[in-house]
Design a protein around this motif. Structure first.
Motif, PDB file in Angstrom:
ATOM      1  N   TYR A  35      63.538  52.133  33.326  1.00  0.00           N
ATOM      2  CA  TYR A  35      62.767  53.364  33.487  1.00  0.00           C
ATOM      3  C   TYR A  35      61.268  53.091  33.343  1.00  0.00           C
ATOM      4  CZ  TYR A  35      67.208  55.835  32.992  1.00  0.00           C
ATOM      5  OH  TYR A  35      68.492  56.282  33.176  1.00  0.00           O
ATOM      6  N   ASP A  50      59.001  58.149  34.274  1.00  0.00           N
ATOM      7  CA  ASP A  50      60.396  58.598  34.148  1.00  0.00           C
ATOM      8  C   ASP A  50      60.666  59.115  32.736  1.00  0.00           C
ATOM      9  OD1 ASP A  50      60.967  57.758  36.752  1.00  0.00           O
ATOM     10  OD2 ASP A  50      61.582  55.762  36.088  1.00  0.00           O
ATOM     11  N   MET A  55      62.017  63.051  31.036  1.00  0.00           N
ATOM     12  CA  MET A  55      63.437  63.143  30.718  1.00  0.00           C
ATOM     13  C   MET A  55      63.647  63.269  29.215  1.00  0.00           C
ATOM     14  SD  MET A  55      64.195  59.128  31.631  1.00  0.00           S
ATOM     15  CE  MET A  55      65.898  59.388  31.976  1.00  0.00           C
ATOM     16  N   THR A  56      64.865  63.624  28.832  1.00  0.00           N
ATOM     17  CA  THR A  56      65.253  63.625  27.423  1.00  0.00           C
ATOM     18  C   THR A  56      66.268  62.511  27.199  1.00  0.00           C
ATOM     19  OG1 THR A  56      67.166  65.091  27.634  1.00  0.00           O
ATOM     20  CG2 THR A  56      64.987  66.134  27.399  1.00  0.00           C
ATOM     21  N   PHE A  99      69.167  62.864  26.276  1.00  0.00           N
ATOM     22  CA  PHE A  99      70.482  63.300  26.745  1.00  0.00           C
ATOM     23  C   PHE A  99      70.672  62.992  28.234  1.00  0.00           C
ATOM     24  CE2 PHE A  99      69.028  66.468  23.496  1.00  0.00           C
ATOM     25  CZ  PHE A  99      69.689  65.867  22.437  1.00  0.00           C
ATOM     26  N   ASP A 100      69.569  62.780  28.954  1.00  0.00           N
ATOM     27  CA  ASP A 100      69.664  62.355  30.354  1.00  0.00           C
ATOM     28  C   ASP A 100      70.026  60.878  30.460  1.00  0.00           C
ATOM     29  OD1 ASP A 100      68.810  64.896  31.302  1.00  0.00           O
ATOM     30  OD2 ASP A 100      66.732  64.338  30.887  1.00  0.00           O
ATOM     31  N   VAL A 101      69.782  60.127  29.387  1.00  0.00           N
ATOM     32  CA  VAL A 101      70.003  58.679  29.403  1.00  0.00           C
ATOM     33  C   VAL A 101      71.430  58.331  28.988  1.00  0.00           C
ATOM     34  CG1 VAL A 101      69.177  56.462  28.496  1.00  0.00           C
ATOM     35  CG2 VAL A 101      67.565  58.331  28.871  1.00  0.00           C
ATOM     36  N   LEU A 113      78.544  61.224  25.937  1.00  0.00           N
ATOM     37  CA  LEU A 113      77.628  62.288  25.527  1.00  0.00           C
ATOM     38  C   LEU A 113      78.173  63.125  24.371  1.00  0.00           C
ATOM     39  CD1 LEU A 113      74.906  63.529  26.069  1.00  0.00           C
ATOM     40  CD2 LEU A 113      75.953  65.018  27.780  1.00  0.00           C
ATOM     41  N   TYR A 151      74.361  53.869  27.581  1.00  0.00           N
ATOM     42  CA  TYR A 151      73.248  54.487  28.293  1.00  0.00           C
ATOM     43  C   TYR A 151      73.382  54.202  29.786  1.00  0.00           C
ATOM     44  CZ  TYR A 151      70.491  55.602  24.092  1.00  0.00           C
ATOM     45  OH  TYR A 151      70.035  56.133  22.917  1.00  0.00           O
ATOM     46  N   ARG A 156      68.418  53.045  35.132  1.00  0.00           N
ATOM     47  CA  ARG A 156      67.813  53.768  36.259  1.00  0.00           C
ATOM     48  C   ARG A 156      68.596  53.555  37.551  1.00  0.00           C
ATOM     49  NH1 ARG A 156      63.219  53.775  39.940  1.00  0.00           N
ATOM     50  NH2 ARG A 156      61.945  55.646  39.603  1.00  0.00           N
TER      51      ARG A 156
END
Length: 477
Positions: A171, A175, A179-180, A182-184, A190, A213, A216
């Motif tokens: 990333y 980027d 993002m947070t 939680f996006d990773v 999750l 994780y 990208r």
């Protein structure tokens, strides 16, 4: 020792100032009679503080102060003013003076006060400089650590990540800002991560935490580490996580599980023994061939298992001498004649010492069953798999291997030289050692991956089992 530059156009004031400031032995005073002369000294010498009169010909104290701030930074600077020069004091402070002292009182009082002020100012600046240097060293340590380091706010916004985090996941700074965390996190990880995060918001600490994780490019990166939360007055401020990338370890474990599954699924006896023939491991096919359980066979001499110590000694001797031993024995069951093959496994770097024997025992019927069982299992594997003969020819390839070669039908690869097909770099030597796959490339770098090569008996002959992980073919044109 505190080095002070005192500037005044009156020699008597300079002498008095030096006398009083140096009396305790922790201050050394240098002097100049003008702002211009002081600037020349500052250009060649470092000072911890400056004491300057305001009233000087050519360049007054505030003009000198502005030159110092513009050229030499935030050196503590104290200005001496007249008794009722309030406007001068205000202008000096607005121009960056650290402090001031009014003249008009006894010389002892003037320089006692100014000495106390500059000691405090110098100590404060030195502490601030040490703090800055410590922060720089800490940031450098974090930024260049091999582990992935992150800090996350309670809303999931990513406060900071280090170079290893960015490079591993791919990333960019842009980027990350959009993002947070939680996006990773990978979708399948999750729920567990959210449970962990909720605990962190109560200032709990989690050690030996594992998660996954998303990089990208969409690939998964498997991580293991510890996470805690910095709290102030009982309220969470930011999490701190340190992870190591265990993706290679996990892939290696998956490959080992695959290899164990391959060996255990074969309908022939595969055994591991010590150089003197004592059995240490067996597969499930051993029970079918010899009618014995794993608990009975482990620890048993190989000669006892096959019922012929003479044959056992001969094939073991062949393996110890030449690397491979061959022989036959007759079982008491319906299988009749068994083909024996023993391969000596040597320690890396010590070609003289055989530390394990790998033994295969099968009859003609089970040889055919083993081949078909192996093929069925290999076809269900996502990684490219191939069996190579003694000259490097392809004896078997699964569909992922054929796709990597750009050929729809894997059967068309049979008999083709692997090196010629891929214009490949040399493959690693066959080894049963628990080592990481080695980088491998072919087709001038258009095909890349990591290769693991193991010794194999295929259709009764010595062969090599090739497994390519992380295989990728660059699209041409």
């Amino acid at each position: 020792m505190i080095r002070v530059l005192m500037v005044d156009d009156e020699e008597d004031v300079l002498k008095a100032g030096r006398l009083f400031m140096e009396r305790d032995g922790d201050i050394q005073v240098d002097t100049a009679t003008s702002g211009t002369g002081a600037l020349e000294k500052l250009a060649v010498m470092e000072y911890d503080a400056i004491v300057s009169d305001y009233h000087m010909p050519g360049m007054n104290g505030i003009e000198f102060l502005r030159e110092v701030r513009g050229r030499f930074g935030d050196i503590p600077f104290f200005i001496l003013t007249g008794k009722s020069e309030e406007e001068v004091v205000i202008e000096a402070l607005n121009s960056g003076a650290t402090g001031y002292q009014r003249k008009g009182t006894a010389v002892r009082e003037i320089f006692t006060d100014i000495t106390n002020q500059l000691r405090i100012a110098v100590q404060k600046q030195q502490m601030e400089q040490k703090l800055v240097q410590s922060e720089i060293r800490f940031f450098d340590l974090v930024e260049h650590a091999n582990d992935l380091i992150e800090s996350v706010r309670p809303d999931g916004a990513i406060v900071h990540v280090n170079r290893a985090w960015r490079e591993t996941l791919g990333y960019t700074e842009e980027d990350i800002a959009a993002m947070t965390i939680f996006d990773v996190v990978a979708p399948e990880a999750l729920d567990e991560y959210m449970h962990l995060f909720a605990g962190l918001m109560n200032c709990a600490e989690h050690s030996r935490f594992r998660t996954t994780y998303l990089a990208r490019d969409g690939s998964r990166v498997y991580l293991e580490g510890s996470v805690n939360c910095r709290c102030e007055n009982g309220n969470p401020v930011a999490t701190r996580g340190i992870f190591r990338n265990i993706s290679e370890i996990r892939r290696g474990q998956e490959e080992l599980r695959l290899l164990h599954a391959l060996v255990d699924s074969l309908p022939c006896a595969i055994l591991v023994a010590t150089p003197d023939g004592e059995i240490s491991e067996i597969n499930s096919g051993t029970a079918a061939v010899f009618g014995t359980s794993g608990g009975d066979a482990v620890g048993m001499p190989f000669g006892d298992l096959i019922g012929d110590h003479q044959v056992a000694r001969e094939v073991i001797a062949g393996a110890m001498k030449d690397g491979v031993g061959h022989g036959h024995c007759v079982t008491g069951g319906e299988d009749g004649l068994l083909h024996l093959r023993i391969r000596g496994v040597r320690v890396d770097g010590d070609e003289e010492y055989v530390h394990r024997l790998v033994i295969s025992c099968l009859d003609d019927r089970r040889m055919h069953m083993a081949r078909e069982s192996f093929r069925l299992l290999a076809e269900g594997v996502r990684d490219p798999v191939a069996v190579l003969g003694g000259k490097g020819e392809i004896l078997f390839a699964n569909r992922p291997m054929a796709a990597l070669a750009g050929i729809p039908d894997p059967n068309r690869l049979h008999g083709i030289s692997f090196a010629t097909l891929f214009f490949a770099s040399p493959l690693p030597e066959p080894s049963l050692a628990d080592t990481d796959p080695l980088p491998w490339s072919a087709c001038g770098g258009k095909v890349t991956g990591r290769a693991r090569v193991l010794p194999l008996v295929y259709e009764g002959e010595d062969a090599r089992l090739l497994i390519l992980s992380d295989a990728h073919r660059e699209e041409l044109g």
